[in-house]
Scaffold this motif. Structure first.
Motif, PDB file in Angstrom:
ATOM      1  N   THR A  30     -13.083 -22.060  11.950  1.00 54.29           N
ATOM      2  CA  THR A  30     -12.250 -20.853  11.974  1.00 54.29           C
ATOM      3  C   THR A  30     -12.861 -19.733  11.117  1.00 54.29           C
ATOM      4  O   THR A  30     -12.164 -18.992  10.448  1.00 54.29           O
ATOM      5  CB  THR A  30     -10.787 -21.116  11.525  1.00 54.29           C
ATOM      6  OG1 THR A  30     -10.769 -21.489  10.158  1.00 54.29           O
ATOM      7  CG2 THR A  30     -10.139 -22.208  12.343  1.00 54.29           C
ATOM      8  N   GLY A  32     -14.439 -17.194  12.220  1.00 56.92           N
ATOM      9  CA  GLY A  32     -14.182 -15.885  12.817  1.00 56.92           C
ATOM     10  C   GLY A  32     -15.419 -15.114  13.216  1.00 56.92           C
ATOM     11  O   GLY A  32     -15.317 -13.976  13.678  1.00 56.92           O
ATOM     12  N   ALA A  33     -16.603 -15.717  13.049  1.00 51.24           N
ATOM     13  CA  ALA A  33     -17.835 -15.003  13.405  1.00 51.24           C
ATOM     14  C   ALA A  33     -17.789 -14.551  14.863  1.00 51.24           C
ATOM     15  O   ALA A  33     -18.204 -13.439  15.201  1.00 51.24           O
ATOM     16  CB  ALA A  33     -19.048 -15.892  13.161  1.00 51.24           C
ATOM     17  N   ASN A  35     -15.415 -13.606  16.758  1.00 54.78           N
ATOM     18  CA  ASN A  35     -14.598 -12.430  17.069  1.00 54.78           C
ATOM     19  C   ASN A  35     -15.378 -11.120  16.968  1.00 54.78           C
ATOM     20  O   ASN A  35     -15.047 -10.141  17.609  1.00 54.78           O
ATOM     21  CB  ASN A  35     -13.393 -12.346  16.123  1.00 54.78           C
ATOM     22  CG  ASN A  35     -12.344 -13.376  16.459  1.00 54.78           C
ATOM     23  OD1 ASN A  35     -12.261 -13.833  17.590  1.00 54.78           O
ATOM     24  ND2 ASN A  35     -11.542 -13.753  15.481  1.00 54.78           N
ATOM     25  N   LEU A  52     -10.228 -12.864  22.335  1.00 52.55           N
ATOM     26  CA  LEU A  52     -10.529 -13.167  20.932  1.00 52.55           C
ATOM     27  C   LEU A  52     -11.101 -14.581  20.964  1.00 52.55           C
ATOM     28  O   LEU A  52     -10.354 -15.554  21.096  1.00 52.55           O
ATOM     29  CB  LEU A  52      -9.262 -13.119  20.069  1.00 52.55           C
ATOM     30  CG  LEU A  52      -8.833 -11.721  19.636  1.00 52.55           C
ATOM     31  CD1 LEU A  52      -7.444 -11.748  19.028  1.00 52.55           C
ATOM     32  CD2 LEU A  52      -9.834 -11.146  18.631  1.00 52.55           C
ATOM     33  N   ARG A  54     -12.130 -16.751  18.975  1.00 57.31           N
ATOM     34  CA  ARG A  54     -11.606 -17.793  18.092  1.00 57.31           C
ATOM     35  C   ARG A  54     -10.275 -18.332  18.608  1.00 57.31           C
ATOM     36  O   ARG A  54     -10.019 -19.523  18.541  1.00 57.31           O
ATOM     37  CB  ARG A  54     -11.452 -17.275  16.656  1.00 57.31           C
ATOM     38  CG  ARG A  54     -10.881 -18.327  15.724  1.00 57.31           C
ATOM     39  CD  ARG A  54     -11.015 -17.944  14.280  1.00 57.31           C
ATOM     40  NE  ARG A  54     -10.065 -16.911  13.889  1.00 57.31           N
ATOM     41  CZ  ARG A  54      -9.886 -16.491  12.639  1.00 57.31           C
ATOM     42  NH1 ARG A  54     -10.610 -17.029  11.665  1.00 57.31           N
ATOM     43  NH2 ARG A  54      -9.026 -15.555  12.347  1.00 57.31           N
ATOM     44  N   GLN A  55      -9.459 -17.432  19.116  1.00 62.60           N
ATOM     45  CA  GLN A  55      -8.177 -17.900  19.641  1.00 62.60           C
ATOM     46  C   GLN A  55      -8.387 -18.808  20.851  1.00 62.60           C
ATOM     47  O   GLN A  55      -7.656 -19.775  21.047  1.00 62.60           O
ATOM     48  CB  GLN A  55      -7.289 -16.708  20.004  1.00 62.60           C
ATOM     49  CG  GLN A  55      -6.774 -15.970  18.775  1.00 62.60           C
ATOM     50  CD  GLN A  55      -5.653 -14.987  19.111  1.00 62.60           C
ATOM     51  OE1 GLN A  55      -5.372 -14.720  20.262  1.00 62.60           O
ATOM     52  NE2 GLN A  55      -5.022 -14.463  18.070  1.00 62.60           N
ATOM     53  N   ARG A  58      -9.488 -22.190  19.426  1.00 62.29           N
ATOM     54  CA  ARG A  58      -8.420 -22.852  18.689  1.00 62.29           C
ATOM     55  C   ARG A  58      -7.294 -23.316  19.610  1.00 62.29           C
ATOM     56  O   ARG A  58      -6.748 -24.401  19.445  1.00 62.29           O
ATOM     57  CB  ARG A  58      -7.877 -21.908  17.611  1.00 62.29           C
ATOM     58  CG  ARG A  58      -8.878 -21.643  16.504  1.00 62.29           C
ATOM     59  CD  ARG A  58      -9.039 -22.839  15.603  1.00 62.29           C
ATOM     60  NE  ARG A  58      -7.871 -23.019  14.756  1.00 62.29           N
ATOM     61  CZ  ARG A  58      -7.559 -24.144  14.135  1.00 62.29           C
ATOM     62  NH1 ARG A  58      -8.321 -25.207  14.271  1.00 62.29           N
ATOM     63  NH2 ARG A  58      -6.488 -24.222  13.386  1.00 62.29           N
TER      64      ARG A  58
END
Lengths: 412, 845
Positions: A30, A32-33, A35, A52, A54-55, A58
């Motif tokens: 997580t 976030g790179a 994004n 997004l 990461r979303q 996840r």
């Protein structure tokens, strides 16, 4: 607002959390790179907020199938893997998104054109619905023209020719809108002095099973290429300039069909470069008296690791190669990947996802750009027009064909 | 090959670890050689800029200057600067070492302190370092700060927008660095503080993966920066040129809009991680050492295949300046023990092996037991006062360990080598005479009351016991919330994570819910990776209000606003057991302990101030030490290292204690005839060096005195004499019409030595700025000085605690004198590594 529960029983959870080759998405830090790397950058438009990354990872990791499908991110994603390139855990985004797209509950999101193309490709061997009769008629007519052009009765564009050294797998556009491109490729083969053929069983390089993430379709389509090619006994399958086709048939093929094919796989720019290096092919770069910027197609560059061959070839056929910034591993997607270009209703989105690319083309200076993927080629051309950039867009192989120094006539 | 005497010790690398090792060894009969390929000592720390704002930020970089000075001056330390090792040949007596300066050394031991190299950020092309001039690394920002060149980039912006990007080259399995570099979060927090100090209008954003808020000083930075700096979870991996060309573009998540947004910055700082030294392979070849998969030599003791080779500092594992210094000392201490090196000038006690020094360990819990055991195991007589000895089946019952479990200590007087510890036990009043005192008190563990009063919500200690003994009996699902009511404690977090794995292995469903995951220590990242890979669910939340906890029939229902998925999908977690690690807080009796030890508490009330002159384990009093989580955020390994470090310090003390003749003359003495017995000196002496003699007269204990002269500057009766710094001497010192700079010998003086001073400036070295009260400033002016400038340490960096404040107070008093031209008396603070700054300040004179 409904609570989400981590769902280990979900289809996507099972598809995605398999600890394969350290590619387990539940390992996501997580950080976030991803994004910061989305080709959408800060753009969005009505009804499309863009992904997004990461979303996506996840939600997939937690088995939130419905939430992910409803998020709208799956088909906004261009499968460009710019995010993957910077992932510290090497989580491969195109794999994640394709698995999510493959869910039954996501079927409704597949565009009309994509569905139709897959159906006709599976039924007829051509994504545009070219029947075998139409194919034969077209190729025979082009071949006659080609013989005249070359002023050599031996010069031909053959199909289903057993024992030919190369099998050329064209882009569907080469058999429809852009027959001249097929002729141009024919010139290159001709100058190599090698035998080559097309196949009437499978007329094009595309594999849209990749876009919808459905392994069974991808496999069927791949076998439609592999099996007849093996029957012809070719040495190498030569792919036309096509990004996802290259990635599927060159990089993923063994995984998809579960075995090695009985032939080599290469692409037309790579093959041409080989013959140029051997001294068989010669070019006159002054045919293109300008420098040309090279656009890395995501599928060929980041996803398949081919960066230099097209540049080397390009350098031989014009005044020199100019680099866009950023380029290579960090190259910007044309904005038409992930199935966008295969959806005729996506044009307004593509002009948004391609905005940065257009800015980049503008900033690069020279009014010439070339790429090694006909999809990128189309998108770049449309960007140039839409943003009034005045940039001339080419493909590397067609420029090579134009610059070819060839002695026409039977005796050579 | 003949035996050499004294035995030789080769230290490869003149950074802080190497210098710390040399410093300890220099008190013993050994021929120490430092080989350093650079032309100067100090390593990375020596090039590091001072981070002080209004106060010292406790990085410790300035200490490298003093250490280098010491190494240069030390008799038994030979420096080979600008020198490389050509060959090391092992023989039956040790090693023959060929240097490229033509010398050959024979040594018994080798300490490899070869350091690290910062990550080469050009390897990550998407940051465009080198291409975009306003993208720089922390290393370059440091150089700019040190050279006072940050204006090149920031000067033109009235309110510069600055981004720090953490974890560049760290925590990245793809590039073979799946470890946390341990230092970058604190470096960026310091840098952000410094930049805010220099550019008060700056808007700073720190993009982090998991901010590593560990340690007393870092919690302080975090709490202070939380209001003034934007802290954003999520590290951008790409920097774009802005269309306008001037600014940098960074795309980040816009969580509210479930989209991305572009941010604009004037400067981006890449917080680059620590990689093995560039010359790592060369070192490995020379020493026949095998690095670990990351390229560090992760062995602190002598590895079995390479006896007599020790690795210290960042060559072993990434660490900060203070921990590298500690590591250097630990290794040197082992060398001293292995080679049975004798202290220098050991005339007094050299023959008495029976005279083993006693060490008192004060404590009230298990940490004191561990410390006492380690002390006894090292050959000292250890007295454990105040805690029962905890059974340890793994350790032999050490000889020389005495325990007074119910001791109530009421007095710790004296100094190193000569402490009197008074205590009562079972109604008895006892006194213990000892050489050193180690305070290892337990902090308070405050259980988190989430307001549901159930036995199912447990602290991590209870969970730990369950997970270790009977993980099968745990409920089917367990949720652990980190960081819930304050900063997570690293030791408790690590234990909870290990226990989570135990529960998972026993087939339980485990959720780890964290705000910022602590991945400290070399294996921290790998443990976190393993936890996730084993199928423990990791949820991230933004703040405690995003977790709603309710009681259910079977345990708890948690609704978590998960930070990495869309806001309209709060994650529901059902668990049979809810684990919330307790908050580790200062114990309510710490003020009493501090008074007992005559020490200050830190901001949060823990024992020991954050002052780097004393950390990690020392105090203002020679021979009084701290160990364990009562003074800083430590785990079991830290406690061991701290104890070893303390033993290293005690070894160095024993050199002083056993030196021939009386202790060194501190240069100050109390004149009994003039003394008014007001006991001001007794009260204010930070070092506990004022003792009351038989006549109840205050007297200076030379062994305890640091010669700071604070007592003298403050004695209302002028009853303290100084050999070198008497009041009247200041008039004589001052040269006519000069600007006289009175500079603290440990800070400003060292920096000014590096800066070439203007002709008009006369520099006088003083032992501590606290000597400069208003009287002596006036004396210097009367002596003919055109101006008096006092330069001391930054606030919080003074070895005697308040020296600089005292001097600043004196200056203010001088300014209040009627008719005083304020420009004639001034004060500034500077660190030993601030040559550029001193040059700038003095050039204005």
């Amino acid at each position: 607002m409904e609570n989400a529960v981590i769902n280990k029983e979900s289809k996507l959870f099972k598809l995605s959390n398999r600890l394969m080759s350290d590619d387990n998405i539940s390992e996501c830090l997580t950080c976030g790179a991803c994004n910061s790397r989305c080709t959408w950058f800060d753009e969005q438009l009505e009804g499309h907020r863009g992904p997004l990354p990461r979303q996506i990872v996840r939600m997939a990791a937690m088995g939130m199938d419905r939430g992910l499908v409803d998020s709208g991110m799956l088909w906004d994603c261009l499968l460009c893997n710019r995010c993957t390139e910077v992932c510290p855990m090497d989580i491969t985004m195109d794999v994640v998104v394709r698995k999510a797209r493959s869910l039954d509950i996501a079927d409704g999101l597949i565009s009309h054109d994509m569905k139709k193309g897959i159906k006709t490709r599976l039924e007829l061997g051509d994504v545009n619905g070219l029947t075998k009769e139409e194919f034969v008629e077209t190729v025979e007519w082009v071949s006659e023209e080609f013989t005249d052009d070359m002023d050599d009765p031996e010069a031909e564009i053959a199909y289903d020719k057993k024992g030919a050294k190369f099998l050329y797998l064209p882009n569907p556009r080469e058999l429809g809108l852009n027959l001249l491109h097929l002729t141009a490729m024919g010139k290159l083969f001709y100058a190599m002095k090698e035998t080559w053929t097309l196949s009437s069983a499978h007329t094009d390089v595309t594999n849209w099973g990749y876009f919808v993430g459905k392994d069974d379709i991808m496999r069927k389509m791949a076998l439609m290429v592999v099996e007849p090619a093996e029957e012809l006994g070719i040495e190498a399958l030569v792919l036309s300039e096509c990004g996802h086709g290259y990635h599927v048939l060159k990089v993923l093929l063994e995984d998809i069909i579960g075995r090695k094919p009985k032939f080599e796989v290469t692409s037309i720019p790579e093959l041409v470069l080989d013959y140029a290096k051997k001294g068989v092919l010669k070019f006159d770069p002054s045919v293109h008296p300008y420098k040309t910027a090279y656009h890395d197609p995501c599928n060929i560059a980041r996803k398949s690791g081919v960066y230099d061959a097209p540049r080397e070839l390009l350098a031989m056929v014009c005044e020199g190669v100019v680099e866009l910034s950023p380029n290579r591993e960090d190259a910007l997607c044309c904005g038409g990947g992930g199935g966008m270009l295969q959806d005729s209703e996506s044009t307004n989105i593509r002009m948004v996802t391609g905005k940065r690319k257009a800015e980049q083309m503008k900033a690069a200076g020279p009014p010439n750009i070339a790429t090694a993927c006909l999809s990128c080629h189309r998108q770049l051309g449309e960007l140039s027009k839409h943003y009034e950039l005045g940039v001339r867009v080419d493909t590397v192989a067609s420029m090579a064909s134009e610059a070819l120094v060839i002695n026409t006539g039977a005796s050579g | 090959m003949t035996e050499t005497h004294p035995p030789g010790v080769l230290i490869i690398g003149g950074g802080v670890a190497g210098m710390a090792a040399a410093r300890l060894l220099s008190g013993f009969e050994a021929a120490v050689h430092i080989v350093e390929k650079q032309e100067r000592l100090g390593g990375h720390a020596g090039r590091w800029a001072c981070m002080a704002t209004d106060a010292c930020l406790q990085c410790g970089a300035c200490l490298s200057m003093e250490m280098a000075d010491h190494a240069i001056a030390a008799d038994r330390v030979t420096l080979h600067l600008g020198t490389r090792i050509l060959k090391i040949h092992r023989n039956e007596n040790g090693f023959a070492v060929d240097l490229d300066n033509g010398l050959s050394l024979l040594v018994k031991k080798i300490i490899a302190a070869t350091g690290f190299s910062p990550f080469d950020a050009t390897r990550i092309s998407s940051y465009h370092i080198g291409e975009f001039p306003n993208v720089i690394t922390t290393a370059e920002l440091n150089d700019r700060l040190k050279g006072e060149r940050s204006d090149d980039i920031l000067g033109k912006h009235p309110a510069p927008e600055i981004a720090f990007i953490q974890c560049v080259g760290s925590r990245n399995r793809k590039i073979g660095a799946d470890y946390c570099s341990q230092v970058c979060c604190k470096i960026s927090m310091r840098h952000a503080s410094k930049l805010l100090h220099l550019y008060p209008e700056a808007k700073i954003t720190i993009f982090y993966m998991d901010l590593q808020v560990i340690g007393k000083e870092v919690r302080d930075f975090y709490d202070r920066l939380s209001g003034s700096v934007e802290l954003v979870q999520g590290v951008p991996a790409e920097i774009l040129a802005d269309e306008q060309g001037e600014k940098l573009g960074i795309v980040t998540e816009d969580r509210g809009k479930r989209a991305r947004k572009a941010r604009r910055f004037d400067m981006a700082v890449l917080s680059v991680g620590m990689r093995p030294a560039e010359a790592m392979e060369e070192t490995a070849g020379l020493l026949d050492l095998s690095p670990n998969s990351w390229g560090f030599f992760n062995t602190s003791g002598a590895p079995p295949h390479a006896p007599d080779i020790h690795v210290a500092g960042c060559a072993r594992t990434p660490g900060d300046i203070l921990s590298s210094m500690q590591d250097g000392r630990l290794v040197a201490s082992r060398v001293i023990r292995d080679l049975e090196l004798a202290p220098v000038s050991n005339d007094l006690h050299g023959d008495s092996e029976k005279n083993v020094p006693a060490v008192a360990v004060l404590g009230d819990g298990p940490q004191a037991s561990r410390v006492a055991r380690l002390v006894a195991a090292d050959g000292y007589r250890a007295w454990l006062l105040g805690a029962p000895l905890q059974a340890d089946p793994a350790a032999d019952e050490p000889v020389g360990l005495s325990v007074e479990p119910n001791a109530d200590v009421y007095e710790v007087s004296g100094t190193a080598g000569n402490f009197t510890v008074g205590y009562t036990a079972g109604g008895r009043r006892e006194r213990l005479f000892c050489a050193a005192v180690i305070a290892a008190f337990e902090p308070h563990h405050a259980g988190i009351d989430a307001g549901f009063g159930s036995e199912k919500a447990v602290s991590s200690e209870v969970f730990s016991a369950m997970a270790k003994e009977n993980p099968e009996n745990l409920p089917d699902s367990v949720a652990i919330i980190f960081d819930y009511a304050g900063h997570e404690n690293k030791a408790l977090a690590r234990t909870a994570l290990e226990d989570a794995l135990r529960a998972k292995v026993a087939g339980k469903t485990v959720y780890v819910i964290a705000r910022k995951m602590l991945v400290h220590k070399a294996d921290g990242q790998r443990l976190f990776d393993r936890v996730k890979k084993e199928g423990i669910y990791f949820l991230r939340y933004e703040d405690a209000s995003g977790i709603n906890i309710e009681k259910t029939a079977d345990g708890f229902g948690l609704t978590v606003a998960e930070a990495t998925i869309p806001t309209d999908h709060p994650v529901r977690v059902e668990c049979g057991l809810l684990v919330i690690p307790p908050q580790v807080m200062a114990s309510p009796d710490f003020p009493d302990k501090a008074r007992l030890l005559r020490q200050r508490l830190d901001r949060e009330g823990f024992l020991q101030s954050p002052n780097v002159r004393h950390r990690l384990t020392r105090s203002t009093r020679r021979g009084v030490f701290f160990a364990g989580s009562g003074h800083d955020e430590t785990d079991v390994d830290d406690l061991r290292a701290e104890t070893e470090d303390i033993l290293a310090h005690i070894r160095a003390l024993s050199v002083k204690m056993s030196a021939a003749g009386p202790p060194a003359d501190p240069g100050v003495a109390i004149n009994e005839r003039m003394c008014a017995k007001c006991l001001t000196c007794y009260r204010i002496c930070p070092h506990g060096a004022i003792v009351l003699n038989d006549k109840m007269m205050p007297q200076i204990d030379p062994a305890a005195c640091f010669s700071c002269h604070l007592c003298m500057a403050n004695c209302p009766a002028h009853a303290i004499d100084s050999e070198a710094f008497a009041n009247n001497a200041f008039a004589e010192m001052a040269k006519k019409d000069k600007t006289v700079l009175f500079a603290c010998e440990r800070s400003a003086y060292l920096a000014a030595e590096e800066a070439s001073l203007p002709e008009a400036v006369q520099m006088v070295s003083i032992p501590c700025a606290c000597r400069m009260n208003v009287d002596v400033m006036l004396k210097a002016l009367l002596g003919g000085a055109s101006r008096v400038i006092v330069a001391g340490c930054h606030d919080g960096n003074c070895r005697s605690m308040d020296g600089a404040r005292e001097a600043a107070l004196g200056v203010r008093q001088a300014h209040r004198i009627p008719g005083m031209d304020e420009s004639r008396v001034s004060f500034f603070s500077a660190a030993a590594n601030e040559a550029s700054r001193i040059r700038r300040i003095l050039s204005k004179t």
